[in-house]
Design a protein around this motif. Structure first.
Motif, PDB file in Angstrom:
ATOM      1  N   GLU B  21      -9.980 -25.507 -13.940  1.00 51.44           N
ATOM      2  CA  GLU B  21      -8.770 -25.842 -13.175  1.00 51.44           C
ATOM      3  C   GLU B  21      -7.752 -26.596 -14.025  1.00 51.44           C
ATOM      4  O   GLU B  21      -6.597 -26.718 -13.668  1.00 51.44           O
ATOM      5  CB  GLU B  21      -9.120 -26.617 -11.898  1.00 51.44           C
ATOM      6  N   GLU B  22      -8.210 -27.109 -15.197  1.00 53.81           N
ATOM      7  CA  GLU B  22      -7.294 -27.776 -16.133  1.00 53.81           C
ATOM      8  C   GLU B  22      -6.917 -26.825 -17.267  1.00 53.81           C
ATOM      9  O   GLU B  22      -6.319 -27.238 -18.261  1.00 53.81           O
ATOM     10  CB  GLU B  22      -7.955 -29.023 -16.739  1.00 53.81           C
ATOM     11  N   CYS B  39      -7.069 -37.137 -19.053  1.00 53.87           N
ATOM     12  CA  CYS B  39      -8.067 -37.148 -17.990  1.00 53.87           C
ATOM     13  C   CYS B  39      -7.418 -36.754 -16.663  1.00 53.87           C
ATOM     14  O   CYS B  39      -6.424 -37.341 -16.265  1.00 53.87           O
ATOM     15  CB  CYS B  39      -8.678 -38.543 -17.857  1.00 53.87           C
ATOM     16  N   PRO B  40      -7.973 -35.748 -15.976  1.00 49.49           N
ATOM     17  CA  PRO B  40      -7.353 -35.290 -14.739  1.00 49.49           C
ATOM     18  C   PRO B  40      -7.393 -36.331 -13.620  1.00 49.49           C
ATOM     19  O   PRO B  40      -6.586 -36.287 -12.708  1.00 49.49           O
ATOM     20  CB  PRO B  40      -8.170 -34.059 -14.355  1.00 49.49           C
ATOM     21  N   ASP B  41      -8.311 -37.268 -13.679  1.00 41.46           N
ATOM     22  CA  ASP B  41      -8.408 -38.254 -12.608  1.00 41.46           C
ATOM     23  C   ASP B  41      -7.529 -39.479 -12.831  1.00 41.46           C
ATOM     24  O   ASP B  41      -6.991 -40.032 -11.901  1.00 41.46           O
ATOM     25  CB  ASP B  41      -9.865 -38.714 -12.422  1.00 41.46           C
ATOM     26  N   GLY B  43      -5.530 -40.018 -16.057  1.00 46.05           N
ATOM     27  CA  GLY B  43      -4.410 -39.838 -16.977  1.00 46.05           C
ATOM     28  C   GLY B  43      -4.563 -40.459 -18.349  1.00 46.05           C
ATOM     29  O   GLY B  43      -3.636 -40.427 -19.131  1.00 46.05           O
TER      30      GLY B  43
END
Lengths: 379, 55
Positions: B21-22, B39-41, B43
């Protein structure tokens, strides 16, 4: 030259220090902190229990390591009693210390309900590593935990404690979990998922008193019922630490008010993180704090930087029902359009022109986070 | 295949699973993830990740 002084060694203080050191390796840096000056991940506190993590495992760096890495003096276990903006100095333990610039990164305190009863002083909250140590010690050999508050932290702890084998009661005067962030359908999904794993929800009631009863604690609820638990955890929200700033005549509202350069109403005094109110909002999450720290690092290094938030979805760490939410900005007109798909709840906050202002996703539907974030109208 | 954990928020990058998804395909080694990746959660940048021991 007087040093840059940062008050606070949480994520805000240390991130600023690290980002600023990339731009300025020469100016002296002093960090004053009430904590021990080590580094740990605060977001992990609410989901470390099930993994059996000790405080020592969560503390990834000591104060000495941080001091070396940041080329800083870290003054652990210190309290600043006053700021003197007119003299550009602070007072610590009766001693006045000069700064060139001062950054307030003091964080927030857990809000505590004024509860009656002989057990009121036994209620715990977990907002730093020392709290976590106390909480773990209190849980040793125990089975039942009552959580006051069904918000983000309350729900994360509930899930983590269930996974750790505890029985969990959650008490919240509202009607559903995460009511401040989610549309009703997504709240319900989380409520059911945690309920299936064993959370006993008590909505529409308040805890009024906590009495000691042998080794246990007896909660009296506002509907007259009683509930017994071994440990009571309070997780009803945070209040920015503003007292020190207010006493120095610095403008405070819900947090310490800052402009888009993170400057307070006093020259050369800045504020970031959970204690700061930027763009009219206190946002006690990691991503806003990172944006603030990066912007302020540039400002302190003399660049023309301004705070600008990207889309910042909040990830709720409840493995029973993972949730990602990007709440609409306050005051935006519109409504939630909710679909329950096989993948999970997919709720979009849409205005009358069908434009997207926010979203809430559960379970596998959380995979849509990035594609929806790209469609979001900036607030 | 290794796993890496964000020291700030706890998000885990599992090389075997990637982060589709990233935009990172399964099997992408951590060293091949671009330096600009965040980091997707929370940043934080790639430099703020640390390797997590796997069994």
């Amino acid at each position: 030259m007087s040093p840059l002084i940062i008050i606070g060694s949480g994520l805000a203080g240390f991130t600023l220090a690290r980002e600023w050191r990339k731009l300025d390796s020469a100016t002296p840096l002093h960090i004053f902190t009430a904590d021990d000056g080590g580094f740990y991940s605060k977001p992990m506190l609410s989901n470390a229990m099930a993994g059996g993590k000790t405080a020592a495992q969560l503390a990834t760096k000591t104060a000495a390591q941080m001091a070396q890495e940041l080329n800083a003096e870290i003054h652990a276990h210190t309290l600043i009693s006053a700021i003197h903006p007119e003299r550009r100095s602070i007072t610590e333990n009766g001693k006045e210390i000069a700064y060139s610039r001062l950054v307030l990164a003091k964080g927030a305190d857990p809000i505590r309900l004024p509860l009656q009863g002989s057990g009121a002083d036994a209620i715990l909250s977990v907002n730093n590593l020392d709290d976590y140590t106390r909480f773990r010690a209190a849980l040793e050999g125990k089975k039942r935990v009552a959580i006051l508050g069904g918000g983000l932290i309350g729900c994360e702890f509930a899930n983590d404690l269930l996974a750790g084998g505890f029985s969990v009661d959650v008490i919240d005067p509202g009607t559903r979990p995460l009511a401040a962030l989610l549309p009703a359908e997504a709240s319900l999904k989380l409520q059911e998922a945690l309920g299936r794993q064993g959370v006993n929800w008590h909505f529409g009631v308040k805890a009024e008193a906590v009495e000691r009863s042998g080794n246990a604690l007896q909660l009296r609820l506002s509907d007259g019922s009683a509930l017994e638990a071994d440990v009571v955890l309070s997780a009803i929200g945070l209040r920015s630490r503003t007292t020190l700033a207010a006493a120095a005549g610095i403008q405070v509202n819900r947090g310490i008010v800052v402009d888009n350069r993170l400057q307070t109403s006093a020259p050369d005094i800045y504020a970031i993180g959970d204690c700061a109110e930027a763009q009219g909002k206190v946002l006690p999450y990691v991503m806003p704090l990172m944006q603030q720290a990066r912007t302020l690092a540039k400002v302190l290094a003399g660049s023309e930087a301004e705070l600008s938030y990207p889309v910042m979805p909040v990830v709720i760490k409840t493995p029973a029902c993972p949730i990602t939410v990007c709440p609409p900005a306050l005051g935006v007109e519109g409504q939630w359009k909710v679909e329950s798909t096989p993948a999970g709840v997919r709720a979009l906050f849409i205005d009358s022109a069908e434009r997207l202002h926010g979203f809430a996703l559960s379970e596998k539907a959380t995979a849509e986070k990035n594609s929806l974030a790209q469609q979001l109208i900036p607030s | 295949m290794k796993k890496f954990q964000c020291v700030v928020c706890g998000w885990i990058y599992d090389e075997a699973a990637g982060a589709p998804e990233e935009g990172i395909v399964a099997g992408t080694r951590w060293e091949d993830v671009p330096d600009s990746w965040a980091c997707p959660d929370c940043g934080v940048g790639k430099a703020d990740f640390e390797m997590v021991q796997i069994a």
